[in-house]
Scaffold this motif. Structure first.
Motif, PDB file in Angstrom:
ATOM      1  N   HIS A 218      22.146  31.485  25.237  1.00  0.00           N
ATOM      2  CA  HIS A 218      21.821  30.152  24.734  1.00  0.00           C
ATOM      3  C   HIS A 218      20.399  29.817  25.194  1.00  0.00           C
ATOM      4  O   HIS A 218      20.136  29.741  26.397  1.00  0.00           O
ATOM      5  N   SER A 219      19.471  29.648  24.250  1.00  0.00           N
ATOM      6  CA  SER A 219      18.077  29.419  24.649  1.00  0.00           C
ATOM      7  C   SER A 219      17.419  28.365  23.774  1.00  0.00           C
ATOM      8  O   SER A 219      17.789  28.165  22.612  1.00  0.00           O
ATOM      9  N   GLY A 220      16.445  27.699  24.365  1.00  0.00           N
ATOM     10  CA  GLY A 220      15.717  26.654  23.655  1.00  0.00           C
ATOM     11  C   GLY A 220      15.130  25.686  24.653  1.00  0.00           C
ATOM     12  O   GLY A 220      14.638  26.097  25.707  1.00  0.00           O
ATOM     13  N   LYS A 221      15.204  24.386  24.331  1.00  0.00           N
ATOM     14  CA  LYS A 221      14.693  23.355  25.230  1.00  0.00           C
ATOM     15  C   LYS A 221      15.788  22.347  25.547  1.00  0.00           C
ATOM     16  O   LYS A 221      16.576  21.981  24.671  1.00  0.00           O
ATOM     17  N   SER A 222      15.817  21.898  26.789  1.00  0.00           N
ATOM     18  CA  SER A 222      16.811  20.929  27.233  1.00  0.00           C
ATOM     19  C   SER A 222      16.515  19.563  26.634  1.00  0.00           C
ATOM     20  O   SER A 222      15.505  19.365  25.943  1.00  0.00           O
ATOM     21  N   SER A 223      17.400  18.590  26.915  1.00  0.00           N
ATOM     22  CA  SER A 223      17.188  17.225  26.413  1.00  0.00           C
ATOM     23  C   SER A 223      15.936  16.597  26.998  1.00  0.00           C
ATOM     24  O   SER A 223      15.414  15.620  26.467  1.00  0.00           O
ATOM     25  N   LYS A 224      15.434  17.167  28.097  1.00  0.00           N
ATOM     26  CA  LYS A 224      14.186  16.680  28.698  1.00  0.00           C
ATOM     27  C   LYS A 224      12.965  17.426  28.157  1.00  0.00           C
ATOM     28  O   LYS A 224      11.836  17.116  28.529  1.00  0.00           O
ATOM     29  N   GLY A 225      13.220  18.423  27.305  1.00  0.00           N
ATOM     30  CA  GLY A 225      12.117  19.183  26.735  1.00  0.00           C
ATOM     31  C   GLY A 225      11.715  20.400  27.535  1.00  0.00           C
ATOM     32  O   GLY A 225      10.707  21.049  27.221  1.00  0.00           O
ATOM     33  N   ASP A 226      12.488  20.740  28.564  1.00  0.00           N
ATOM     34  CA  ASP A 226      12.161  21.895  29.400  1.00  0.00           C
ATOM     35  C   ASP A 226      12.756  23.170  28.799  1.00  0.00           C
ATOM     36  O   ASP A 226      13.889  23.157  28.301  1.00  0.00           O
ATOM     37  N   PRO A 227      12.018  24.294  28.845  1.00  0.00           N
ATOM     38  CA  PRO A 227      12.571  25.547  28.325  1.00  0.00           C
ATOM     39  C   PRO A 227      13.771  25.998  29.149  1.00  0.00           C
ATOM     40  O   PRO A 227      13.827  25.790  30.364  1.00  0.00           O
ATOM     41  N   MET A 228      14.738  26.627  28.476  1.00  0.00           N
ATOM     42  CA  MET A 228      15.946  27.049  29.166  1.00  0.00           C
ATOM     43  C   MET A 228      16.503  28.292  28.501  1.00  0.00           C
ATOM     44  O   MET A 228      16.327  28.526  27.303  1.00  0.00           O
ATOM     45  N   TYR A 229      17.182  29.100  29.309  1.00  0.00           N
ATOM     46  CA  TYR A 229      17.900  30.281  28.803  1.00  0.00           C
ATOM     47  C   TYR A 229      19.140  30.404  29.671  1.00  0.00           C
ATOM     48  O   TYR A 229      19.061  30.725  30.841  1.00  0.00           O
ATOM     49  N   GLU A 230      20.305  30.112  29.080  1.00  0.00           N
ATOM     50  CA  GLU A 230      21.558  30.142  29.806  1.00  0.00           C
ATOM     51  C   GLU A 230      22.466  31.234  29.259  1.00  0.00           C
ATOM     52  O   GLU A 230      22.396  31.586  28.084  1.00  0.00           O
ATOM     53  N   ILE A 231      23.342  31.739  30.130  1.00  0.00           N
ATOM     54  CA  ILE A 231      24.342  32.722  29.743  1.00  0.00           C
ATOM     55  C   ILE A 231      25.714  32.153  30.125  1.00  0.00           C
ATOM     56  O   ILE A 231      25.919  31.701  31.244  1.00  0.00           O
ATOM     57  N   TRP A 232      26.617  32.182  29.143  1.00  0.00           N
ATOM     58  CA  TRP A 232      27.958  31.638  29.338  1.00  0.00           C
ATOM     59  C   TRP A 232      28.983  32.745  29.114  1.00  0.00           C
ATOM     60  O   TRP A 232      28.835  33.556  28.198  1.00  0.00           O
ATOM     61  N   SER A 233      30.037  32.761  29.934  1.00  0.00           N
ATOM     62  CA  SER A 233      31.098  33.760  29.804  1.00  0.00           C
ATOM     63  C   SER A 233      32.405  33.069  29.419  1.00  0.00           C
ATOM     64  O   SER A 233      32.712  31.984  29.908  1.00  0.00           O
ATOM     65  N   ARG A 234      33.174  33.732  28.558  1.00  0.00           N
ATOM     66  CA  ARG A 234      34.433  33.139  28.104  1.00  0.00           C
ATOM     67  C   ARG A 234      35.412  32.963  29.270  1.00  0.00           C
ATOM     68  O   ARG A 234      35.522  33.822  30.126  1.00  0.00           O
ATOM     69  N   ARG A 235      36.138  31.871  29.242  1.00  0.00           N
ATOM     70  CA  ARG A 235      37.119  31.590  30.271  1.00  0.00           C
ATOM     71  C   ARG A 235      38.544  31.791  29.781  1.00  0.00           C
ATOM     72  O   ARG A 235      39.431  32.086  30.566  1.00  0.00           O
ATOM     73  N   ASP A 236      38.799  31.644  28.505  1.00  0.00           N
ATOM     74  CA  ASP A 236      40.164  31.772  27.975  1.00  0.00           C
ATOM     75  C   ASP A 236      40.682  33.189  28.139  1.00  0.00           C
ATOM     76  O   ASP A 236      39.921  34.141  28.011  1.00  0.00           O
TER      77      ASP A 236
END
Length: 236
Positions: A218-236
């Protein structure tokens, strides 16, 4: 003949095929002071999250969620976070629910019927996810998803909610949610409530997304306009 009669009886009492709450539900309730409150609850296979916020302004009111299971018409939840009553975190709470067709559900005795928003479609990301890493300065920094401090995101087919909390200390750090779409590699959030900053309500944020081996990049800009790159793993 006897078998046919048994099946017919079961169908007439609604007990043959259990209905599923998986997906998103919403309702409007009026509080004693006249405030119109919107409630939303999202169920994935094993986890759920509910949130309440002002129906007109989006101002955050409360949230809770965690594990759930349904046996017959009895739902049992074990909250991992609960802003209204932290003493309930980690404790099983059971109550009866009822359905009216496939599109209405409520807790037995409640005056409010929740209306089904979706049944887990059409979004690509339906399910429960835990933040498992970030990319900083070109390097992936992994996060242990087994620790008590978690950032979880729960999505139905059209709605999302993220929650930051500590299941061990019962501390709540923040939440936000609304609707989302996934189109051509673009994940777009439309914010309806945000506990940390009401001014974010009404914003639409577009991100790039990609699914890689059961992880969500997941990449782009946060609600504050800061660049971000997150990785999420399934929990189910």
């Amino acid at each position: 003949m006897k078998t046919i009669l048994i099946i017919a009886c079961a169908l007439s009492t609604g007990i043959l095929f259990a209905q599923s709450p998986i997906g998103a539900w919403e309702w409007i309730e009026t509080r004693e002071d006249g405030q119109k409150v919107k409630g939303v609850v999202t169920f994935t296979e094993n986890y759920q999250a509910a949130a309440w916020f002002d129906a007109e302004t989006g101002a955050f009111i409360e949230t809770n969620g965690g594990l759930w299971k349904l046996e017959g018409n009895t739902m049992t939840e074990v909250p991992e976070f609960h802003t209204k009553d932290t003493s309930l975190v980690g404790k099983a709470v059971s109550f009866d629910i009822e359905f009216d067709g496939n599109d209405k559900m409520r807790i037995v005795g409640s005056v409010n019927w929740a209306s089904r928003v979706d049944a887990g479609q059409p979004g690509d990301l339906a399910g429960a996810w835990l933040m498992s890493g970030r990319k900083r300065n070109g390097e992936i920094q992994e996060r242990d998803t087994n620790r008590p401090r978690k950032t979880m995101k729960i999505l139905s087919g059209t709605r999302f909610q993220w929650i930051a909390y500590n299941a061990e200390t019962k501390q709540f750090m923040g939440t936000g949610g609304g609707t989302y779409t996934t189109v051509d590699g673009k994940y777009t959030e439309n914010i309806e409530f945000f506990s940390r900053d009401d001014s974010r309500v009404g914003m639409s944020l577009e991100f790039n997304y990609e699914l890689k081996d059961e992880t969500w990049h997941h990449s782009g800009k946060s609600s504050k306009g800061d660049p971000m790159y997150e990785i999420w793993s399934r929990r189910d």
